[in-house]
Design a protein around this motif. Structure first.
Motif, PDB file in Angstrom:
ATOM      1  N   UNK A   1       0.845  -1.203   0.000  1.00  0.00           N
ATOM      2  CA  UNK A   1       0.000   0.000   0.000  1.00  0.00           C
ATOM      3  C   UNK A   1       0.876   1.247   0.000  1.00  0.00           C
TER       4      UNK A   1
ATOM      5  N   UNK B   1      -3.307  12.804   1.801  1.00  0.00           N
ATOM      6  CA  UNK B   1      -3.231  11.349   1.590  1.00  0.00           C
ATOM      7  C   UNK B   1      -2.611  10.691   2.820  1.00  0.00           C
ATOM      8  N   UNK B   2      -1.514  11.243   3.300  1.00  0.00           N
ATOM      9  CA  UNK B   2      -0.828  10.663   4.462  1.00  0.00           C
ATOM     10  C   UNK B   2      -1.646  10.785   5.741  1.00  0.00           C
TER      11      UNK B   2
ATOM     12  N   UNK C   1      -4.030  15.538  10.828  1.00  0.00           N
ATOM     13  CA  UNK C   1      -4.919  14.511  11.398  1.00  0.00           C
ATOM     14  C   UNK C   1      -5.907  15.154  12.369  1.00  0.00           C
TER      15      UNK C   1
ATOM     16  N   UNK D   1      -4.090  -1.584   3.061  1.00  0.00           N
ATOM     17  CA  UNK D   1      -3.760  -1.198   4.436  1.00  0.00           C
ATOM     18  C   UNK D   1      -4.778  -1.793   5.401  1.00  0.00           C
TER      19      UNK D   1
ATOM     20  N   UNK E   1      12.044   5.579  10.533  1.00  0.00           N
ATOM     21  CA  UNK E   1      10.590   5.568  10.474  1.00  0.00           C
ATOM     22  C   UNK E   1      10.104   5.048   9.126  1.00  0.00           C
TER      23      UNK E   1
ATOM     24  N   UNK F   1       1.636   7.073  12.156  1.00  0.00           N
ATOM     25  CA  UNK F   1       2.237   8.403  12.244  1.00  0.00           C
ATOM     26  C   UNK F   1       3.611   8.372  12.894  1.00  0.00           C
TER      27      UNK F   1
ATOM     28  N   UNK G   1      -4.153   8.080   5.583  1.00  0.00           N
ATOM     29  CA  UNK G   1      -3.480   6.795   5.842  1.00  0.00           C
ATOM     30  C   UNK G   1      -3.189   6.635   7.336  1.00  0.00           C
ATOM     31  N   UNK G   2      -2.698   7.699   7.945  1.00  0.00           N
ATOM     32  CA  UNK G   2      -2.297   7.606   9.357  1.00  0.00           C
ATOM     33  C   UNK G   2      -3.517   7.489  10.274  1.00  0.00           C
TER      34      UNK G   2
ATOM     35  N   UNK H   1       3.460  18.451  11.211  1.00  0.00           N
ATOM     36  CA  UNK H   1       2.497  18.758  10.153  1.00  0.00           C
ATOM     37  C   UNK H   1       1.474  17.634   9.975  1.00  0.00           C
ATOM     38  N   UNK H   2       1.933  16.400  10.174  1.00  0.00           N
ATOM     39  CA  UNK H   2       1.016  15.272  10.023  1.00  0.00           C
ATOM     40  C   UNK H   2       0.034  15.216  11.201  1.00  0.00           C
ATOM     41  N   UNK H   3       0.519  15.467  12.409  1.00  0.00           N
ATOM     42  CA  UNK H   3      -0.380  15.544  13.567  1.00  0.00           C
ATOM     43  C   UNK H   3      -1.429  16.638  13.326  1.00  0.00           C
TER      44      UNK H   3
ATOM     45  N   UNK I   1       6.121  11.461   5.614  1.00  0.00           N
ATOM     46  CA  UNK I   1       5.853  12.896   5.801  1.00  0.00           C
ATOM     47  C   UNK I   1       7.169  13.655   5.959  1.00  0.00           C
ATOM     48  N   UNK I   2       8.083  13.129   6.778  1.00  0.00           N
ATOM     49  CA  UNK I   2       9.394  13.777   6.958  1.00  0.00           C
ATOM     50  C   UNK I   2      10.162  13.808   5.646  1.00  0.00           C
TER      51      UNK I   2
ATOM     52  N   UNK J   1      -2.075  18.136  -1.022  1.00  0.00           N
ATOM     53  CA  UNK J   1      -2.611  16.831  -1.375  1.00  0.00           C
ATOM     54  C   UNK J   1      -1.819  15.681  -0.754  1.00  0.00           C
ATOM     55  N   UNK J   2      -0.498  15.777  -0.783  1.00  0.00           N
ATOM     56  CA  UNK J   2       0.315  14.704  -0.215  1.00  0.00           C
ATOM     57  C   UNK J   2       0.033  14.557   1.283  1.00  0.00           C
ATOM     58  N   UNK J   3      -0.069  15.682   1.965  1.00  0.00           N
ATOM     59  CA  UNK J   3      -0.346  15.634   3.403  1.00  0.00           C
ATOM     60  C   UNK J   3      -1.724  15.040   3.670  1.00  0.00           C
TER      61      UNK J   3
ATOM     62  N   UNK K   1     -10.891   9.461   8.050  1.00  0.00           N
ATOM     63  CA  UNK K   1      -9.942   9.186   6.964  1.00  0.00           C
ATOM     64  C   UNK K   1     -10.690   9.076   5.640  1.00  0.00           C
TER      65      UNK K   1
ATOM     66  N   UNK L   1       4.279   6.009   7.957  1.00  0.00           N
ATOM     67  CA  UNK L   1       3.573   7.165   7.396  1.00  0.00           C
ATOM     68  C   UNK L   1       4.229   8.470   7.856  1.00  0.00           C
TER      69      UNK L   1
ATOM     70  N   UNK M   1       8.647   9.315  16.548  1.00  0.00           N
ATOM     71  CA  UNK M   1       8.309  10.742  16.579  1.00  0.00           C
ATOM     72  C   UNK M   1       6.958  10.882  15.889  1.00  0.00           C
ATOM     73  N   UNK M   2       6.293  12.010  16.112  1.00  0.00           N
ATOM     74  CA  UNK M   2       5.062  12.305  15.374  1.00  0.00           C
ATOM     75  C   UNK M   2       5.261  13.642  14.670  1.00  0.00           C
ATOM     76  N   UNK M   3       5.515  13.608  13.374  1.00  0.00           N
ATOM     77  CA  UNK M   3       5.808  14.855  12.657  1.00  0.00           C
ATOM     78  C   UNK M   3       4.678  15.883  12.839  1.00  0.00           C
TER      79      UNK M   3
ATOM     80  N   UNK N   1       0.652  13.235  -6.462  1.00  0.00           N
ATOM     81  CA  UNK N   1       0.834  14.231  -5.398  1.00  0.00           C
ATOM     82  C   UNK N   1       2.013  13.892  -4.487  1.00  0.00           C
ATOM     83  N   UNK N   2       2.503  12.669  -4.583  1.00  0.00           N
ATOM     84  CA  UNK N   2       3.645  12.262  -3.750  1.00  0.00           C
ATOM     85  C   UNK N   2       4.903  12.221  -4.625  1.00  0.00           C
TER      86      UNK N   2
END
Lengths: 301, 301
Positions: free
Chosen positions: A86, B118-119, B43, A125, A186, A157, B122-123, B38-40, A165-166, B114-116, B86, A161, B34-36, A95-96
């Motif tokens: 996935x 999608x992630x 979400x 997933x 990660x 996260x 997923x997360x 921007x992703x937190x 992001x990083x 868009x990438x964020x 999600x 995933x 870690x929890x990036x 977009x990625x």
């Protein structure tokens, strides 16, 4: 070495793929209403399209070290591989990373379309958490639940995933060594670590052995990433399965770029040494895992 | 009726959101690296952005009917809501429904990228399977595992994700009644059914009661979809939370379009009647769930 890791990996991959094939059947299971044809096809295209099956191979070999080698391990390995596949489908999206090719074939969004690729990734997933709950994985439901939760943490996260992001953020900045190591631990490390750790766990290894295999998985993950980065700089596209130099051209932060190819080769040797030290207590029984460590570190052979 | 379902739903939503807030904390958990940031943030934007919290409310009310009302139910409800949120994030993506607004705010891919988005989707999906394994959900690991596997089936290729695939395909074809019902049972029905069923299960209901609540959830799911479709044709954007007429304009197949508004209103009444019949054995204790059924069927009040 007496065991040829590439041969063993290929043999395990064959058994594994036969199992994965049955788990991605078009017929709906209990509690499922239907499995739409196009979505099944896209999931099968994504998951049955080859690859080295490194993560399943590692889980299978780790379980075998502790005396377990049955179809339940293949089901757990299928759950893990669904997560890996996935992530490839979603990472390839426009977009990625916007890739048109994967393992020499059109990526899922090219072979189908973007919406189908997003959904196929989502469904793979999700399927992983159905598969890891399969009674064949282990008789103890509590252990299956622990393996499921571990998988969520390795993939989520705080694991894969988050690492992606990083990685996306890193394209616009320059990272130091510690940041690159965190990102790679990660993005690719967490699932590889999970493979070795969970194989041992499913085979009933002691907590000391599980910790040892967990560290072995971490070492393999580091070696895998370094070998991949080195190949991107020096290697040929055939061994890499994608265009060489692509990561460097995209400005992706790697330890090879930061510290050079010579340092990287020395670090790879050191990691293989650490892997062998970790396996020493198991003697000749661990020849297969030791071979896998060398195989991972020397990807371009 | 003595219980105002909208008030009760709002009160439960408040408790639920306080729990969800803590579960989406920026600090990494054990086994997470870690929890990036921007992703937190993405979400949290996706999951803490309001909404009726129908699915959590239904699970909480179903558990309460059988005498359980503690934080463990809120954690299970959070797992379910992560799946719902999600799906909204991914459905809104340009390659899917291409929506710019959700609940009056920019969609995640508009507010971030868009990438964020999608992630983040997923997360959130992955996090659901961490949360449902939380020991607070139930003391019995086997029951938590069963709830986890059920969730995977409700959300996956044979449930929600499969339903979204059918929905995308339906834009290019005309569906009959049976096909529309299948699509809706998968796309929205499966998670609503899961909510009612799992609430009863977590509260230790008998298998007969669990089956009854499962059917109740199916009925609520059907009513929810019909009310939504009716609102799209007749309603105002405020009640719907999105532009009215959008589904009809997109040529989405609905039972309202196929059978008319009058038939739909009669069917909604019939479904509310069936829901009340299912709850009859529980007498006054089920007033809250009965109120929820009416609330779902009369969305535009």
């Amino acid at each position: 070495m007496t065991v040829d890791a590439a041969d063993q990996l290929a043999a395990d991959a064959g058994r594994f793929e036969a199992m994965l094939e049955t788990l991605l059947a078009p017929e709906p299971l209990e509690e499922e209403l239907a499995r739409p044809d196009r979505l099944v096809e896209a999931m099968r295209y994504a998951a049955l399209g080859g690859g080295k099956r490194l993560r399943p191979g590692l889980m299978i070999a780790a379980a075998r070290l502790f005396g377990r080698d049955d179809e339940g391990v293949l089901v757990a390995a299928a759950a893990l591989e669904c997560i890996h596949c996935y992530s490839l489908v979603h990472d390839d999206l426009p977009a990625m990373d916007d890739d048109d090719l994967r393992r020499g074939r059109p990526t899922v969004h090219r072979a189908f379309d973007e919406a189908t690729a997003i959904l196929a990734g989502d469904a793979l997933l999700t399927l992983a958490f159905d598969l890891v709950a399969d009674p064949r994985v282990h008789a103890d439901a509590g252990l299956r639940l622990a393996a499921s939760r571990d998988l969520a943490r390795a993939a989520g996260i705080g694991g894969m995933a988050g690492g992606q992001m990083l990685d996306l953020a890193a394209e616009h900045s320059s990272l130091g060594e510690a940041e690159i190591r965190l990102l790679q631990s990660m993005k690719t490390g967490a699932l590889i670590r999970y493979a070795a750790r969970t194989g041992a766990r499913l085979a009933g290894a002691s907590s000391q052995d599980i910790e040892r295999l967990t560290r072995f998985g971490e070492v393999i993950g580091l070696a895998f990433q370094l070998a991949d980065d080195l190949l991107d700089v020096e290697g040929d596209a055939a061994a890499l399965g994608k265009a060489a130099g692509k990561d460097a051209a995209a400005g992706k932060a790697t330890l090879v770029a930061l510290k050079g190819a010579e340092w990287t080769r020395a670090e790879l040797s050191r990691l293989v040494g650490e892997a062998e030290t970790l396996l020493a207590p198991y003697g000749a029984r661990a020849a297969e895992l030791a071979g896998l460590a060398r195989f991972v570190a020397v990807r371009d052979r």
